[in-house]
Scaffold this motif. Structure first.
Motif, PDB file in Angstrom:
ATOM      1  N   THR A  11       0.793  -0.990   0.005  1.00  0.00           N
ATOM      2  CA  THR A  11      -0.064  -0.047  -0.042  1.00  0.00           C
ATOM      3  C   THR A  11       0.821   1.156   0.007  1.00  0.00           C
ATOM      4  OG1 THR A  11      -0.172   0.295   2.309  1.00  0.00           O
ATOM      5  CG2 THR A  11      -1.920  -1.319   1.389  1.00  0.00           C
ATOM      6  N   ARG A  38      -5.482   3.991  -5.731  1.00  0.00           N
ATOM      7  CA  ARG A  38      -6.664   4.604  -5.737  1.00  0.00           C
ATOM      8  C   ARG A  38      -7.233   4.847  -7.097  1.00  0.00           C
ATOM      9  NH1 ARG A  38      -6.167   7.683  -1.334  1.00  0.00           N
ATOM     10  NH2 ARG A  38      -4.898   9.331  -2.687  1.00  0.00           N
ATOM     11  N   ASP A  69      -9.080   1.142  -2.387  1.00  0.00           N
ATOM     12  CA  ASP A  69      -9.037   2.189  -1.692  1.00  0.00           C
ATOM     13  C   ASP A  69      -8.991   1.975  -0.210  1.00  0.00           C
ATOM     14  OD1 ASP A  69      -9.837   4.607   0.009  1.00  0.00           O
ATOM     15  OD2 ASP A  69     -10.996   5.387  -1.741  1.00  0.00           O
ATOM     16  N   LEU A  70      -8.058   2.319   0.561  1.00  0.00           N
ATOM     17  CA  LEU A  70      -7.637   2.015   1.985  1.00  0.00           C
ATOM     18  C   LEU A  70      -8.896   2.383   2.965  1.00  0.00           C
ATOM     19  CD1 LEU A  70      -3.977   3.433   2.651  1.00  0.00           C
ATOM     20  CD2 LEU A  70      -4.790   1.035   2.798  1.00  0.00           C
ATOM     21  N   SER A  71      -9.666   3.649   2.269  1.00  0.00           N
ATOM     22  CA  SER A  71     -10.685   3.765   3.231  1.00  0.00           C
ATOM     23  C   SER A  71     -12.172   3.024   3.428  1.00  0.00           C
ATOM     24  CB  SER A  71     -10.971   5.174   2.862  1.00  0.00           C
ATOM     25  OG  SER A  71     -11.791   5.081   1.701  1.00  0.00           O
ATOM     26  N   LEU A  75     -10.265  -2.978   1.381  1.00  0.00           N
ATOM     27  CA  LEU A  75      -9.542  -2.119   0.704  1.00  0.00           C
ATOM     28  C   LEU A  75     -10.215  -1.528  -0.625  1.00  0.00           C
ATOM     29  CD1 LEU A  75      -6.351  -4.303   1.436  1.00  0.00           C
ATOM     30  CD2 LEU A  75      -7.216  -2.014   2.605  1.00  0.00           C
ATOM     31  N   HIS A 111      -8.640   6.671   5.938  1.00  0.00           N
ATOM     32  CA  HIS A 111      -7.409   6.170   5.150  1.00  0.00           C
ATOM     33  C   HIS A 111      -6.443   5.548   6.197  1.00  0.00           C
ATOM     34  CE1 HIS A 111      -9.085   8.336   1.809  1.00  0.00           C
ATOM     35  NE2 HIS A 111      -8.687   7.579   1.040  1.00  0.00           N
ATOM     36  N   GLY A 115      -7.983   2.077   7.401  1.00  0.00           N
ATOM     37  CA  GLY A 115      -6.948   1.454   6.020  1.00  0.00           C
ATOM     38  C   GLY A 115      -6.085   0.591   6.887  1.00  0.00           C
TER      39      GLY A 115
END
Length: 185
Positions: A11, A38, A69-71, A75, A111, A115
């Motif tokens: 990441t 992302r 996406d980490l958020s 993921l 995030h 994340g």
């Protein structure tokens, strides 16, 4: 050991540190290196390769961007990509986070904290994975000596910005996972 990994997941590969990390992993392994990217106006693979080129780092057909996406839960990966990662990956390098010294904790939490929770969940799936967690000195006051496995609790009351606070929480989650047996380096 890294040189025996079937696959590596990274990441933060579209950042400065992440670019050099990916380059080093490529030098030390012969396996695929999957990088969470992302979605943006650029295709994930193009964005990843452009970042490496911007630092004059070599490209490799072993670098594989996965859109996510980490958020987001899992993921933000498609079900197929998530399943492939937890089955194939042996080693995870987590250096992705929202880096901003002005934003509040609540803005950075999705995030950085969430994340990290999602990365930890991935690491605990299937055969388990070794986590290399890229920490920060953002939670430590200047002028002090601190140790990799030291207690970070005393620093929390002194954290005045959202970045330090979110990184402290993420660091604490990783420490707790390690105490429960997850291999964390």
């Amino acid at each position: 050991p890294l040189n025996q990994a079937r696959a590596v997941f990274v990441t933060g590969a579209t950042g400065f540190l992440g670019a050099f990390l990916v380059s080093r992993i490529l030098q030390e392994t012969d396996c695929p290196v999957y990088c969470l990217v992302r979605p943006s106006e650029q295709k994930p693979q193009e964005r990843l390769e452009n970042n490496l080129r911007s630092y004059s780092l070599p490209l490799s057909p072993r670098i594989r961007a996965v859109a996510g996406d980490l958020s987001k839960a899992n993921l933000g990966l498609s079900e197929d990509d998530y399943r492939m990662l937890f089955r194939q990956v042996d080693v995870v390098f987590h250096c992705g986070a929202a880096v901003n010294y002005v934003h509040t904790y609540s803005v950075l939490k999705p995030h950085t904290v969430d994340g990290t929770r999602e990365v930890l969940r991935l690491c605990c799936r299937d055969h388990g994975k070794t986590l290399h967690y890229i920490s920060t000195n953002g939670i430590f006051p200047g002028g002090e000596t601190y140790y990799e496995n030291g207690d970070i609790d005393p620093y929390l009351p002194h954290l005045s910005n959202g970045y330090g606070q979110s990184k402290w929480v993420a660091e604490k989650m990783v420490q707790q996972a390690a105490l429960k047996g997850l291999p964390v380096l």
